[in-house]
Design a protein around this motif. Structure first.
Motif, short mmCIF file in Angstrom:
data_model
loop_
_atom_site.label_atom_id
_atom_site.label_comp_id
_atom_site.label_asym_id
_atom_site.label_seq_id
_atom_site.Cartn_x
_atom_site.Cartn_y
_atom_site.Cartn_z
N ASP A 198 41.31 8.30 -12.31
CA ASP A 198 42.35 7.11 -12.32
C ASP A 198 41.55 6.15 -13.66
O ASP A 198 42.94 5.00 -13.92
CB ASP A 198 41.53 6.30 -10.80
N VAL A 204 44.98 9.78 -15.72
CA VAL A 204 46.13 11.38 -16.01
C VAL A 204 45.87 11.36 -13.97
O VAL A 204 44.79 10.79 -13.66
CB VAL A 204 44.93 11.91 -16.39
N SER A 205 46.44 12.50 -13.95
CA SER A 205 46.00 13.24 -12.60
C SER A 205 44.60 13.87 -12.16
O SER A 205 44.41 14.52 -12.91
CB SER A 205 47.77 13.62 -12.72
N ARG A 206 44.76 13.95 -10.92
CA ARG A 206 43.36 14.48 -10.42
C ARG A 206 43.50 15.98 -10.91
O ARG A 206 42.37 16.66 -10.75
CB ARG A 206 43.05 14.24 -9.36
N GLN A 207 45.26 16.64 -10.62
CA GLN A 207 44.69 18.10 -10.92
C GLN A 207 44.72 18.31 -12.75
O GLN A 207 44.26 19.14 -12.78
CB GLN A 207 46.16 18.49 -11.02
N THR A 208 44.59 16.76 -13.34
CA THR A 208 44.16 17.58 -14.83
C THR A 208 42.71 17.27 -15.08
O THR A 208 42.76 17.98 -16.06
CB THR A 208 45.69 16.05 -15.31
N ALA A 231 42.18 20.87 -14.67
CA ALA A 231 42.32 21.59 -15.01
C ALA A 231 40.94 21.88 -17.12
O ALA A 231 41.26 22.82 -17.24
CB ALA A 231 43.41 21.40 -15.57
N LYS A 246 40.84 24.45 -18.00
CA LYS A 246 42.57 25.47 -18.54
C LYS A 246 43.25 24.55 -18.88
O LYS A 246 44.37 24.88 -18.98
CB LYS A 246 43.22 25.63 -16.55
N TYR A 247 42.33 23.09 -19.61
CA TYR A 247 43.42 22.86 -20.57
C TYR A 247 42.34 21.64 -21.20
O TYR A 247 41.27 20.92 -20.73
CB TYR A 247 44.02 21.57 -19.48
N PRO A 295 42.15 18.27 -23.57
CA PRO A 295 42.67 17.21 -23.33
C PRO A 295 42.64 16.35 -24.82
O PRO A 295 42.02 17.02 -25.91
CB PRO A 295 42.02 16.05 -22.97
N SER A 296 43.48 15.56 -25.21
CA SER A 296 44.07 15.26 -26.14
C SER A 296 42.39 14.04 -26.95
O SER A 296 41.28 14.09 -26.08
CB SER A 296 44.88 14.21 -27.12
N VAL A 323 41.70 10.80 -24.82
CA VAL A 323 41.29 11.06 -23.35
C VAL A 323 40.30 12.03 -23.35
O VAL A 323 39.25 10.86 -22.18
CB VAL A 323 42.16 12.17 -22.56
N GLU A 339 52.64 10.63 -8.79
CA GLU A 339 52.62 9.95 -9.73
C GLU A 339 53.10 9.97 -11.66
O GLU A 339 53.53 10.81 -11.20
CB GLU A 339 50.05 11.36 -9.91
N ASP A 344 51.72 12.48 -16.90
CA ASP A 344 50.36 12.45 -17.55
C ASP A 344 50.66 13.23 -19.14
O ASP A 344 51.42 14.65 -19.32
CB ASP A 344 48.84 12.43 -17.38
N GLU A 345 49.72 13.40 -20.41
CA GLU A 345 49.36 14.46 -21.68
C GLU A 345 49.99 16.07 -21.05
O GLU A 345 50.18 16.73 -21.66
CB GLU A 345 48.83 13.97 -22.41
N ARG A 346 49.52 16.36 -19.98
CA ARG A 346 49.40 18.04 -19.98
C ARG A 346 50.09 18.19 -19.30
O ARG A 346 51.22 18.92 -19.68
CB ARG A 346 48.44 17.99 -19.03
N GLY A 394 46.69 27.35 -16.71
CA GLY A 394 46.44 27.56 -17.41
C GLY A 394 46.99 26.66 -18.91
O GLY A 394 48.13 27.59 -18.90
N VAL A 395 46.85 25.98 -19.58
CA VAL A 395 48.14 25.57 -20.74
C VAL A 395 47.14 25.71 -22.54
O VAL A 395 45.87 24.76 -22.58
CB VAL A 395 49.15 24.23 -20.76
#
Lengths: 77, 139
Positions: A33, A37-41, A44, A49-50, A52-53, A56, B71, B74-76, B138-139
């Motif tokens: 919050d 971004v989302s909690r899943q992000t 990740a 697994k991701y 971020p920019s 972020v 939601e 987002d960027e992902r 994952g990405v």
């Protein structure tokens, strides 16, 4: 600290989980919050697994009042 | 399901697109088997499948919205969409070339149209599968 799985391309690790626990057991949802971004992000990102920019990444570092290098670590091959 | 609204949306799209496409194929196949060889009768069936698809998508998203948290992407989510589209677009290109080739060999408009529809559905399905893979691995 989360490390990348062997054989994966990711060379960026992070200390977000540790930092969350050091900040009054902040939940992933709270952090999500605050950085938009989302909690899943967040999940990740923590699991490497991701990646971020930069924006972020800076937002996360700012939430924990840390320099970006203290939150994210780049491991050159 | 421990998934974001966007990931649930991809699952809903995948199930609905596959379901309506299979339904369309069954009806179209029975029409072809019974000797229908003009395009117009298929247009009504196709439009009906599109309307059914829209209804199912709206219902699915309403259910996802009621049972979970909504939601914004987002960027992902955006990165996953871009990569998945990039990885699946070739299927549509193959379909277009196949349709042009079919026209060169003077196949009927019914077959040319169905080659295009098939490539469109396959391209979309492939995109959703890539999206789910990126969300899960994952990405």
């Amino acid at each position: 600290m989360k490390t990348p799985k062997p054989g994966t391309q990711s060379t960026i690790t992070n200390s977000i989980r540790t930092l969350r626990h050091q900040h009054n057991e902040m939940t992933q949802q709270d952090l999500a919050d605050r950085i938009g971004v989302s909690r899943q992000t967040v999940n990740a990102i923590e699991a490497a697994k991701y990646a971020p920019s930069l924006e972020v990444a800076f937002r996360i570092a700012r939430v924990f009042d840390k320099a970006i290098e203290e939150v994210f670590q780049f491991h050159a091959p | 399901m421990n998934a974001s609204f966007e990931e649930k949306s991809v699952w809903i799209h995948l199930v609905c697109v596959l379901g309506t496409f299979i339904l369309y194929c069954l009806v179209a196949w029975s029409m072809l088997s019974s000797g229908v060889d003009t395009l117009m009768p298929f247009v009504g069936v196709f439009l009906s499948s599109v309307v059914l698809l829209v209804i199912l998508l709206v219902a699915g998203h309403l259910l996802a919205a009621v049972t979970g948290r909504i939601e914004k992407p987002d960027e992902r989510d955006r990165l996953i969409v871009w990569r998945s589209e990039s990885n699946s677009a070739w299927m549509l290109v193959v379909g277009i070339f196949a349709a042009i080739t079919a026209m060169l060999f003077s196949l009927s408009n019914v077959w040319v149209a169905h080659i295009l529809i098939l490539s469109l559905y396959l391209s979309q399905t492939m995109q959703y599968l890539f999206q789910i893979r990126y969300y899960r691995r994952g990405v």
